[in-house]
Scaffold this active site. Sequence first.
Site, short mmCIF file in Angstrom:
data_model
loop_
_atom_site.label_atom_id
_atom_site.label_comp_id
_atom_site.label_asym_id
_atom_site.label_seq_id
_atom_site.Cartn_x
_atom_site.Cartn_y
_atom_site.Cartn_z
N SER A 151 0.97 -1.12 -0.36
CA SER A 151 0.04 0.35 0.18
C SER A 151 0.92 1.39 0.59
CB SER A 151 -0.90 -0.10 1.47
OG SER A 151 -1.30 1.04 1.22
N TYR A 164 -0.40 0.10 10.20
CA TYR A 164 -0.79 -1.12 8.76
C TYR A 164 0.32 -0.62 8.01
CZ TYR A 164 -3.65 -1.07 4.54
OH TYR A 164 -3.69 -1.29 3.14
N LYS A 168 2.31 -3.35 5.71
CA LYS A 168 2.42 -3.23 4.26
C LYS A 168 3.86 -2.94 3.78
CE LYS A 168 -1.31 -3.91 2.28
NZ LYS A 168 -2.23 -5.16 2.38
#
Length: 304
Positions: A151, A164, A168
């Site tokens: 991401s 996150y 990622k």
Amino acid sequence: MVSFEGQVAIVTGAGQGLGRSHAMALAERGAKVVVNDLGGARDGTGSSSTAAESVVGEIEALGGEAMADGADVTDRDAVRQMVDAALDRWGRIDILINNAGILRDKSFQNMTLDDFELVVAVHLLGTANCTHTVWGHMRDRGYGRILVTSSSSGLYGNFGQANYGAAKMGVVGLMNTLRAEGAKYDIRVNALAPVAHTRMTDELLPEEAKDLLRPEEVTPGVLYLVSADAPNGVILAAGAGGYAATRIYETAGIWLPPGERTPEAIASRFDEVLDPEGQQELKAGGEQTMKFLGRAMSASEMDG
Ligand code: NAD
């Protein structure tokens, strides 16, 4: 012509959003697909088999072959059972798309370590678990195409997504080593950094952008990354019809002789440290060692 005729693919988190789009497109081009989805909420709570089953229904309605699986990607036994079920039914696994994911967004100050661990568990450890479970089979067969889903939040950062983002970027680190370990067995591992309107991004995107950012605009890039002619070790950014590569570069930097290696010397030449002129995309960690050692050795030869 990219075809998956005769191949078997597992797509995790394929009950909706990007995973559903990847699964449908693989099936349309001939793959038999394991549609995995835990079917929980966006924050990872709960579970339901409905989402995966409904995508299987959609694939079958179009004349394709698919099976639903409700494994939590972090559950080693459940993932083993999913892989065994695919092998029992279809005898092979050619493609693994690690796509399942959740969010627990908060500023780092307000984020609990439980939120941090759960997000890393699903994205990074879930990817490692699924990949590890198919790896031996792919090695034995001498073929495999694996996708990890990264991401922009990991590659570049995003406020409120420390957990996150770490996960990622973690999957990119996993890819960087697996691209080397798999090459001999024709296992190619690539990463996707998508942007699409899904449940995950529904509140973040302006209304007028949503139609442009359909998951189906990302999927063609994914199909290439898991095709027979796929590259190996590429990060593909994709969204709204745009497809680009993300790379990590290291600048040429400076070399300081012994005695001059002070923080003040580095500070005074920091523009040169940052200078992009001559920067390189290194292909393995050892290349960095060789770069620095090479410079140190040639300097000491010159001294000698
Ligand atoms: P989504 O919420 O629509 O789909 C994710 C799916 O994963 C859900 O159906 C969910 O049930 C499933 N899932 C969650 N935890 C699971 C688990 N432990 N085991 C099995 N399945 C599980 O989100 P999406 O936007 O389609 O996201 C797909 C992937 O793309 C994710 O990895 C996400 O982080 C990544 N991503 C999305 C965007 C975007 O713009 N949508 C941007 C960057 C990265």
